[in-house]
Design a protein around this motif. Sequence first.
Motif, PDB file in Angstrom:
ATOM      1  N   ASP A 196     -46.648 -46.272  -6.192  1.00 27.75           N
ATOM      2  CA  ASP A 196     -46.603 -47.338  -5.203  1.00 27.75           C
ATOM      3  C   ASP A 196     -45.168 -47.830  -5.101  1.00 27.75           C
ATOM      4  O   ASP A 196     -44.310 -47.451  -5.907  1.00 27.75           O
ATOM      5  N   TYR A 197     -44.908 -48.669  -4.130  1.00 28.94           N
ATOM      6  CA  TYR A 197     -43.564 -49.207  -3.941  1.00 28.94           C
ATOM      7  C   TYR A 197     -43.436 -50.474  -4.786  1.00 28.94           C
ATOM      8  O   TYR A 197     -43.941 -51.532  -4.407  1.00 28.94           O
ATOM      9  N   LYS A 198     -42.779 -50.357  -5.925  1.00 28.99           N
ATOM     10  CA  LYS A 198     -42.629 -51.484  -6.838  1.00 28.99           C
ATOM     11  C   LYS A 198     -41.220 -52.046  -6.854  1.00 28.99           C
ATOM     12  O   LYS A 198     -41.010 -53.186  -7.267  1.00 28.99           O
ATOM     13  N   SER A 199     -40.245 -51.248  -6.449  1.00 29.21           N
ATOM     14  CA  SER A 199     -38.858 -51.709  -6.370  1.00 29.21           C
ATOM     15  C   SER A 199     -38.398 -51.580  -4.926  1.00 29.21           C
ATOM     16  O   SER A 199     -38.135 -50.480  -4.447  1.00 29.21           O
ATOM     17  N   LEU A 200     -38.315 -52.704  -4.241  1.00 27.64           N
ATOM     18  CA  LEU A 200     -37.908 -52.737  -2.844  1.00 27.64           C
ATOM     19  C   LEU A 200     -36.479 -53.234  -2.747  1.00 27.64           C
ATOM     20  O   LEU A 200     -36.056 -54.103  -3.514  1.00 27.64           O
ATOM     21  N   LEU A 201     -35.741 -52.695  -1.789  1.00 21.95           N
ATOM     22  CA  LEU A 201     -34.350 -53.091  -1.587  1.00 21.95           C
ATOM     23  C   LEU A 201     -34.110 -53.381  -0.118  1.00 21.95           C
ATOM     24  O   LEU A 201     -34.470 -52.587   0.747  1.00 21.95           O
ATOM     25  N   CYS A 202     -33.500 -54.525   0.136  1.00 19.78           N
ATOM     26  CA  CYS A 202     -33.133 -54.902   1.500  1.00 19.78           C
ATOM     27  C   CYS A 202     -31.620 -55.119   1.522  1.00 19.78           C
ATOM     28  O   CYS A 202     -31.104 -55.973   0.783  1.00 19.78           O
ATOM     29  N   ILE A 203     -30.905 -54.334   2.323  1.00 23.12           N
ATOM     30  CA  ILE A 203     -29.452 -54.444   2.415  1.00 23.12           C
ATOM     31  C   ILE A 203     -29.113 -55.111   3.742  1.00 23.12           C
ATOM     32  O   ILE A 203     -29.467 -54.603   4.812  1.00 23.12           O
ATOM     33  N   LEU A 204     -28.419 -56.250   3.658  1.00 18.28           N
ATOM     34  CA  LEU A 204     -28.122 -57.049   4.836  1.00 18.28           C
ATOM     35  C   LEU A 204     -26.618 -57.144   5.019  1.00 18.28           C
ATOM     36  O   LEU A 204     -25.905 -57.536   4.094  1.00 18.28           O
ATOM     37  N   THR A 205     -26.146 -56.799   6.201  1.00 18.91           N
ATOM     38  CA  THR A 205     -24.715 -56.868   6.502  1.00 18.91           C
ATOM     39  C   THR A 205     -24.420 -57.762   7.703  1.00 18.91           C
ATOM     40  O   THR A 205     -23.264 -57.909   8.073  1.00 18.91           O
ATOM     41  N   ASP A 206     -25.460 -58.326   8.293  1.00 15.27           N
ATOM     42  CA  ASP A 206     -25.279 -59.157   9.493  1.00 15.27           C
ATOM     43  C   ASP A 206     -26.291 -60.286   9.434  1.00 15.27           C
ATOM     44  O   ASP A 206     -27.507 -60.057   9.434  1.00 15.27           O
ATOM     45  N   SER A 207     -25.804 -61.511   9.405  1.00 17.30           N
ATOM     46  CA  SER A 207     -26.701 -62.663   9.300  1.00 17.30           C
ATOM     47  C   SER A 207     -27.664 -62.741  10.479  1.00 17.30           C
ATOM     48  O   SER A 207     -28.825 -63.133  10.327  1.00 17.30           O
ATOM     49  N   GLU A 208     -27.199 -62.349  11.674  1.00 16.81           N
ATOM     50  CA  GLU A 208     -28.032 -62.428  12.862  1.00 16.81           C
ATOM     51  C   GLU A 208     -29.183 -61.420  12.836  1.00 16.81           C
ATOM     52  O   GLU A 208     -30.199 -61.618  13.502  1.00 16.81           O
ATOM     53  N   ARG A 218     -20.862 -45.790  -1.226  1.00 20.65           N
ATOM     54  CA  ARG A 218     -20.940 -45.867  -2.695  1.00 20.65           C
ATOM     55  C   ARG A 218     -21.731 -47.091  -3.139  1.00 20.65           C
ATOM     56  O   ARG A 218     -22.558 -47.010  -4.056  1.00 20.65           O
ATOM     57  N   HIS A 219     -21.487 -48.212  -2.499  1.00 19.90           N
ATOM     58  CA  HIS A 219     -22.184 -49.447  -2.865  1.00 19.90           C
ATOM     59  C   HIS A 219     -23.671 -49.373  -2.521  1.00 19.90           C
ATOM     60  O   HIS A 219     -24.523 -49.807  -3.303  1.00 19.90           O
ATOM     61  N   VAL A 220     -23.971 -48.822  -1.354  1.00 22.78           N
ATOM     62  CA  VAL A 220     -25.366 -48.703  -0.925  1.00 22.78           C
ATOM     63  C   VAL A 220     -26.122 -47.738  -1.827  1.00 22.78           C
ATOM     64  O   VAL A 220     -27.230 -48.029  -2.296  1.00 22.78           O
ATOM     65  N   ALA A 221     -25.531 -46.581  -2.085  1.00 21.84           N
ATOM     66  CA  ALA A 221     -26.207 -45.559  -2.884  1.00 21.84           C
ATOM     67  C   ALA A 221     -26.470 -46.020  -4.299  1.00 21.84           C
ATOM     68  O   ALA A 221     -27.509 -45.692  -4.886  1.00 21.84           O
ATOM     69  N   ALA A 222     -25.560 -46.782  -4.873  1.00 22.79           N
ATOM     70  CA  ALA A 222     -25.722 -47.252  -6.250  1.00 22.79           C
ATOM     71  C   ALA A 222     -26.979 -48.093  -6.414  1.00 22.79           C
ATOM     72  O   ALA A 222     -27.606 -48.094  -7.481  1.00 22.79           O
ATOM     73  N   ARG A 223     -27.360 -48.805  -5.357  1.00 20.82           N
ATOM     74  CA  ARG A 223     -28.576 -49.619  -5.414  1.00 20.82           C
ATOM     75  C   ARG A 223     -29.792 -48.862  -4.904  1.00 20.82           C
ATOM     76  O   ARG A 223     -30.896 -49.011  -5.443  1.00 20.82           O
ATOM     77  N   ALA A 224     -29.612 -48.053  -3.878  1.00 21.97           N
ATOM     78  CA  ALA A 224     -30.749 -47.381  -3.253  1.00 21.97           C
ATOM     79  C   ALA A 224     -31.401 -46.358  -4.182  1.00 21.97           C
ATOM     80  O   ALA A 224     -32.625 -46.191  -4.159  1.00 21.97           O
ATOM     81  N   ARG A 225     -30.620 -45.684  -4.998  1.00 25.61           N
ATOM     82  CA  ARG A 225     -31.188 -44.612  -5.813  1.00 25.61           C
ATOM     83  C   ARG A 225     -32.137 -45.120  -6.882  1.00 25.61           C
ATOM     84  O   ARG A 225     -32.889 -44.342  -7.473  1.00 25.61           O
ATOM     85  N   PHE A 226     -32.137 -46.415  -7.141  1.00 28.43           N
ATOM     86  CA  PHE A 226     -33.076 -46.992  -8.097  1.00 28.43           C
ATOM     87  C   PHE A 226     -34.139 -47.849  -7.394  1.00 28.43           C
ATOM     88  O   PHE A 226     -34.705 -48.762  -8.003  1.00 28.43           O
ATOM     89  N   SER A 227     -34.378 -47.539  -6.127  1.00 27.54           N
ATOM     90  CA  SER A 227     -35.376 -48.264  -5.347  1.00 27.54           C
ATOM     91  C   SER A 227     -36.438 -47.298  -4.830  1.00 27.54           C
ATOM     92  O   SER A 227     -36.152 -46.134  -4.556  1.00 27.54           O
ATOM     93  N   ASP A 228     -37.652 -47.792  -4.706  1.00 27.03           N
ATOM     94  CA  ASP A 228     -38.734 -46.977  -4.147  1.00 27.03           C
ATOM     95  C   ASP A 228     -38.681 -46.940  -2.629  1.00 27.03           C
ATOM     96  O   ASP A 228     -39.142 -45.980  -2.010  1.00 27.03           O
ATOM     97  N   LEU A 229     -38.151 -48.003  -2.032  1.00 28.94           N
ATOM     98  CA  LEU A 229     -38.107 -48.083  -0.577  1.00 28.94           C
ATOM     99  C   LEU A 229     -36.980 -49.030  -0.175  1.00 28.94           C
ATOM    100  O   LEU A 229     -36.850 -50.127  -0.739  1.00 28.94           O
ATOM    101  N   VAL A 230     -36.177 -48.610   0.795  1.00 30.15           N
ATOM    102  CA  VAL A 230     -35.083 -49.431   1.317  1.00 30.15           C
ATOM    103  C   VAL A 230     -35.466 -49.902   2.713  1.00 30.15           C
ATOM    104  O   VAL A 230     -35.876 -49.095   3.555  1.00 30.15           O
TER     105      VAL A 230
END
Length: 279
Positions: free
Chosen positions: A2-14, A101-113
């Motif tokens: 199941d998806y237990k580690s979720l990652l949300c990457i935000l680069t724009d407040s809007e 590099r920054h995105v991949a470092a976090r995404a590879r330990f996530s079940d879903l981005v």
Amino acid sequence: MDYKSLLCILTDSELSNVPLQQGISLAASRDAHLDVLALGVDRSQTGYFYAGADALLMQEMLNRAHEEADAIHSKAEAALRNAGIQWGCDKGVAQIADLGRHVAARARFSDLVILPKPYGKDRGTELEPTLEAAIFEGQAPVLMVPDTSTPMTSPKKISIGWNESAEALVATRAALPFLKAADVVHVVVIDPPTHGPNRSDPGGLLSQFLSRHGVKVEVDVLSKTQPRVSDVLLRHAADADIDMLVMGAYGHSRFREAILGGATRNMLEHATIPVFLAH
């Protein structure tokens, strides 16, 4: 799984509200942990300024990136504090050339981005490389949510864009937690080959595989009556009232799709429902 580690990457407040609320909804419904990364993007590098740009201008861009990260971080924390889920929220600044590099470092330990739609009006150039870095360098599935979508916990009607490719199969496997909970899953085959081992039963082996996981499957064989495969998939999604579309990402090279277009890029430009992508 199941998806237990979720990652949300935000680069724009809007553009942060829809993917953030989608992440909160999934985390609450699946007892998952939601990590949010607020990234300010610094564009002060060769290719974005003419030769002779002085240090003051570059420092101004760096300061602006920090301010953007602070604004996104504050907005995300305010939403997460009262969400009743397990969460973490970090912030940082990255140059656009080093974004992957920054995105991949976090995404590879996530079940879903979970990411916003990368193309459209008033969107920064960092959204496309963020999505590509999560898929390629991070090797993580991505749920792209358009601005108009409402948070979903378990889509009831799902379609799979099936072309027998490795990318489509990887995406289908990665989407199994969603597929097993759906009321119906449409395996959509567009112009199946007239020659080959599966010509008499297009989508049959995938349907068998999914049904053994308890997925309720229907196979829809369609003709390519529009110029682009993505247009046919989106029209079918509208006709069948589909909640989420699953497809393999970048069956062609990213460079080719950037120059000539392709199913992935066109889908990311025109989709009005969430799209689940993997490579």
